[in-house]
Design an enzyme around this catalytic site. Structure first.
Site, PDB file in Angstrom:
ATOM      1  N   LYS A 186       0.859  -1.193   0.000  1.00 47.27           N
ATOM      2  CA  LYS A 186       0.000   0.000   0.000  1.00 47.27           C
ATOM      3  C   LYS A 186       0.896   1.243   0.000  1.00 47.27           C
ATOM      4  O   LYS A 186       1.440   1.630   1.025  1.00 47.27           O
ATOM      5  CB  LYS A 186      -0.913   0.049   1.230  1.00 47.27           C
ATOM      6  CG  LYS A 186      -1.947   1.171   1.069  1.00 47.27           C
ATOM      7  CD  LYS A 186      -2.441   1.752   2.351  1.00 47.27           C
ATOM      8  CE  LYS A 186      -1.648   2.914   2.860  1.00 47.27           C
ATOM      9  NZ  LYS A 186      -1.664   4.128   2.023  1.00 47.27           N
ATOM     10  N   GLU A 194       9.988   1.922  10.445  1.00 43.85           N
ATOM     11  CA  GLU A 194      11.000   2.943  10.134  1.00 43.85           C
ATOM     12  C   GLU A 194      10.291   4.280  10.291  1.00 43.85           C
ATOM     13  O   GLU A 194       9.435   4.620   9.485  1.00 43.85           O
ATOM     14  CB  GLU A 194      11.512   2.787   8.709  1.00 43.85           C
ATOM     15  CG  GLU A 194      12.175   1.466   8.403  1.00 43.85           C
ATOM     16  CD  GLU A 194      13.506   1.278   9.092  1.00 43.85           C
ATOM     17  OE1 GLU A 194      14.050   2.263   9.633  1.00 43.85           O
ATOM     18  OE2 GLU A 194      13.992   0.141   9.111  1.00 43.85           O
ATOM     19  N   CYS A 220      13.724  11.297   6.279  1.00 44.99           N
ATOM     20  CA  CYS A 220      13.634  10.868   7.678  1.00 44.99           C
ATOM     21  C   CYS A 220      14.993  10.951   8.379  1.00 44.99           C
ATOM     22  O   CYS A 220      15.073  11.252   9.558  1.00 44.99           O
ATOM     23  CB  CYS A 220      13.097   9.460   7.744  1.00 44.99           C
ATOM     24  SG  CYS A 220      13.993   8.360   6.675  1.00 44.99           S
ATOM     25  N   GLU A 257      10.395  16.926  14.584  1.00 39.49           N
ATOM     26  CA  GLU A 257      10.789  16.714  13.196  1.00 39.49           C
ATOM     27  C   GLU A 257      10.041  17.736  12.340  1.00 39.49           C
ATOM     28  O   GLU A 257       8.813  17.770  12.351  1.00 39.49           O
ATOM     29  CB  GLU A 257      10.397  15.289  12.790  1.00 39.49           C
ATOM     30  CG  GLU A 257      10.862  14.913  11.413  1.00 39.49           C
ATOM     31  CD  GLU A 257      10.470  13.490  11.059  1.00 39.49           C
ATOM     32  OE1 GLU A 257       9.308  13.118  11.302  1.00 39.49           O
ATOM     33  OE2 GLU A 257      11.320  12.754  10.548  1.00 39.49           O
TER      34      GLU A 257
END
Ligand code: NAD
Length: 474
Positions: A170, A245, A279, A378
C-alpha cells in the site's frame, strides 16, 4: 490528469470492491493531477488471499528462479525510469534532476543489493546436531510514505521477493503514481500471480486492515511515529512481526578540526535536498560555540545559493508535498522565531516571486538550544537548526538528547577522533564524513523505530529462523 482505477491483485488488474476514489494534488500547482481508486478492507482481503495462495509455491522456488525474476524486474525498471521520475515530480514535487537521479537510483540500488545478497546468502547452517534454516516469513503487508516513495517501496518489495515472501503493497495516498508504475514494472517482468499485490488507498481504509489482517505474517511500515504506533497496535492481536521505520531529529556533529565552510555548505545542501523531507535528515547541526557565527554565515551563503521553483525545471528545491505539510513547517518556523533562535536566512512565507505552490524558503536558525521546539520536533522541511557546544562530552549529550535515534553524522579530519564520537551516538545509522553504503543496516533507536532495512539486515527481516534439532546426529 492521471487516472488509475484498478489494483494489482492475483496477477491481474482488478477492479476495486467499491467505486470510491481519491484525488492527488500536484504540490507545485496546487491543482488536482490525478484520481486513484481507493481501497477498502474487502480489497485487502482479496489481495491477502491471493498472496496466501501464491506463498507455498514462491517460497519453494530456488534462489536462481528468484534472481532471474529480480533481473527481469531490473530490465523493466530501467525502461521505465523516465515514467517513474515524471510521476515523482508530479505527485510529491521532487525536482526533475533529483527524481530522475537519486530518487530512481535508490530503488535500483536496493534491487541490485537484493540480487547480490541472494547470490551469496546462506539459508542453512549446521550447529552440531542441529540444522538452522532461514525460511521466508510468509505474507508481508508493506505500507510506505510519500517522501522517497520509490526508495521505500524498493527497500521492502525487493528483499521480500528475494527472501521468498509474497506481499501486499500500500503506497502513500499522497504519492500513488510511482507505486502504480512500480506494479506495472513487476507485471511486465512476469512476477508470478499473487506474489506481489498492490492496493491503493489511505491509512484507515487500507493500511489499518492490512496491519490487522490475520492472514498477514509481517508488516513493514515506513512513515510517521504516530502511524507506526497505530500499526503496531493493530498488529498486536495477531502477533505478527512489525518493523517500523519512523521519524528522526538527527544530529550532525561538526568537530573543531573539520573544514567548517565546506562541511556546513555540504550539510545545508544535503539537508535541503528533497526540500528537507528525509527521515534521516541531519536537521540539528552541532558546532563549537566559538565557531557559531562562522557556521551561521557559511550556512546563510549556502542556503542563498539554492534555487527554489517549478520542479519540472532546473531547480535545487521544489515544493513540499502538501498544504498540510506547508502549514506545519510555517508554524514551526514561526515557533523558532518566537522561542528566540536567530533566524539567519529564510523564514515564513513563500520565496520571492512564487505565489502558488507549496514552496518553502530554505531556512537556517543559529543559536538554537536543544530544548527549543525546532530542535525537538521533526520539521520535515528545508529548515536547518545550528546548536553550539563547549566540548565533545556536551556535543554527545546534546546529540543523544532526543526522542529519536535514526541517524547522525560526525564530521572531522582526525578519523580516530571522529570514530570515537560515532561510537557514543545512540542512533542506528551513524555516518563519518557523510559516508554511504547500500549494505549497511538502516533503522532507528527509540521512537525512530524497530527493525532494520537495507542490505543483509533488511533481508533477514523477511525470514523466520527454524531450528531442526537432531538433524544430523553424530
Ligand atoms: P504517515 O505515517 O502519515 O503515512 C505513511 C503511510 O502510512 C501512508 O501510506 C499512510 O497511508 C499509512 N498510514 C497512515 N495511518 C495509518 C494507520 N493508522 N494504519 C496503517 N497505515 C497508516 O507518514 P507520511 O506523512 O507519509 O511520511 C512522513 C513520515 O515518515 C515522517 O515522519 C518521516 O520521518 C517518516 N519517514 C521515515 C523513514 C525511515 O526510514 N525511518 C523514511 C521516510 C519517512
Amino acid at each position: 490528469m492521471r487516472e488509475y482505477s484498478t489494483f494489482y491483485i492475483g496477477g491481474t488488474w482488478a477492479d476495486p470492491a467499491d467505486t470510491r476514489t481519491f484525488e492527488v494534488v500536484n504540490p507545485a500547482t496546487e491543482e488536482v493531477c490525478g484520481k486513484v481508486a481507493s481501497g477498502s478492507a474487502a480489497d485487502v482481503d482479496r489481495a491477502v488471499d491471493a498472496a496466501r495462495r501464491a506463498f507455498p509455491e514462491w517460497a519453494a522456488t530456488t534462489t536462481q528462479t528468484r534472481i532471474e525474476l529480480l533481473r527481469r524486474i531490473s530490465d523493466e525498471y530501467r525502461k521505465r525510469r523516465n515514467d517513474l521520475a515524471a510521476a515523482l515530480t508530479e505527485e510529491m514535487g521532487a525536482p526533475a534532476a533529483l527524481a530522475g537521479g537519486f530518487q530512481v537510483d535508490l530503488g535500483a540500488g536496493h534491487l541490485a543489493t537484493a540480487i547480490e545478497i541472494l547470490e551469496g546468502f546462506a539459508f542453512e547452517q549446521r550447529r552440531g546436531d542441529t540444522l538452522i534454516v532461514k525460511e521466508p516469513i510468509g505474507v508481508c503487508g508493506l505500507v510506505t510514505p510519500w517522501n522517497w516513495p520509490l526508495n521505500q517501496i524498493a527497500v521492502k518489495v525487493f528483499p521480500a521477493l528475494a527472501a521468498g515472501c509474497t506481499m501486499v503493497l500500500k503506497p502513500s495516498e499522497q504519492a500513488p503514481f510511482s507505486g502504480q508504475i512500480f506494479a506495472e514494472i513487476l507485471d511486465g517482468a512476469g512476477v508470478p500471480a499473487g506474489v506481489f499485490n498492490l492496493v491503493q488507498g489511505d491509512g484507515l481504509g487500507v493500511g489499518a486492515p492490512l496491519s490487522a489482517h490475520p492472514g498477514v505474517d509481517m508488516v513493514s511500515f515506513t512513515g510517521s511515529t504516530r502511524a507506526g504506533i497505530e500499526i503496531a497496535r493493530n498488529a498486536a492481536p495477531s502477533v505478527k512481526r512489525v518493523t517500523q521505520e519512523l521519524g528522526g531529529k538527527s544530529p550532525n556533529i561538526v568537530l573543531d578540526d573539520a573544514d567548517l565552510v565546506a562541511n556546513v555548505g555540504g550539510a545545508v545542501a544535503t539537508l535541503m535536498n528533497n526540500s528537507g523531507q528525509t527521515c534521516s535528515a541531519l536537521s540539528r547541526m552541532l558546532v563549537t560555540r566559538a565557531r557559531m557565527d562562522d557556521a551561521a554565515a557559511a550556512a546563510r551563503d549556502a542556503a542563498a545559493q539554492l534555487s527554489v521553483g517549478d520542479p519540472t525545471g532546473d531547480v535545487a528545491l521544489g515544493p513540499v508535498v502538501s498544504g498540510a505539510q506547508f502549514d506545519k513547517i510555517q508554524a514551526l518556523i514561526r515557533k523558532g522565531i518566537d522561542e528566540g533562535a536567530t533566524l539567519v536566512v529564510g523564514g515564513t512565507g513563500r520565496p520571492d516571486g512564487l505565489t502558488k505552490g507549496y514552496y518553502v524558503k530554505p531556512t537556517v536558525f543559529a543559536d538554537v538550544t536543544n530544548d527549543m521546539t525546532i530542535a525537538r520536533e521533526e520539521i520535515f522541511g528545508p529548515v536547518l537548526t545550528i546548536l553550539g557546544y563547549d566540548d565533545i562530552d556536551q556535543a554527545v549529550d546534546i546529540a543523544n538528547d532526543t526522542d529519536y535515534g535514526l541517524a547522525a553524522n560526525v564530521a572531522g579530519a582526525d578519523l580516530d577522533r571522529a570514530r570515537a564520537v560515532a561510537r557514543r551516538i545512540r542512533a542506528g545509522w551513524v555516518t563519518i564524513n557523510d559516508a554511504f553504503d547500500f549494505h549497511a543496516p538502516f533503522g532507528g533507536y527509540r521512537k525512530s523505530g524497530n527493525g532494520r532495512e537495507w542490505g543483509e539486515f533488511g533481508f533477514e527481516e523477511y525470514l523466520e529462523t527454524k531450528a531442526i534439532l537432531g538433524y544430523a546426529p553424530e
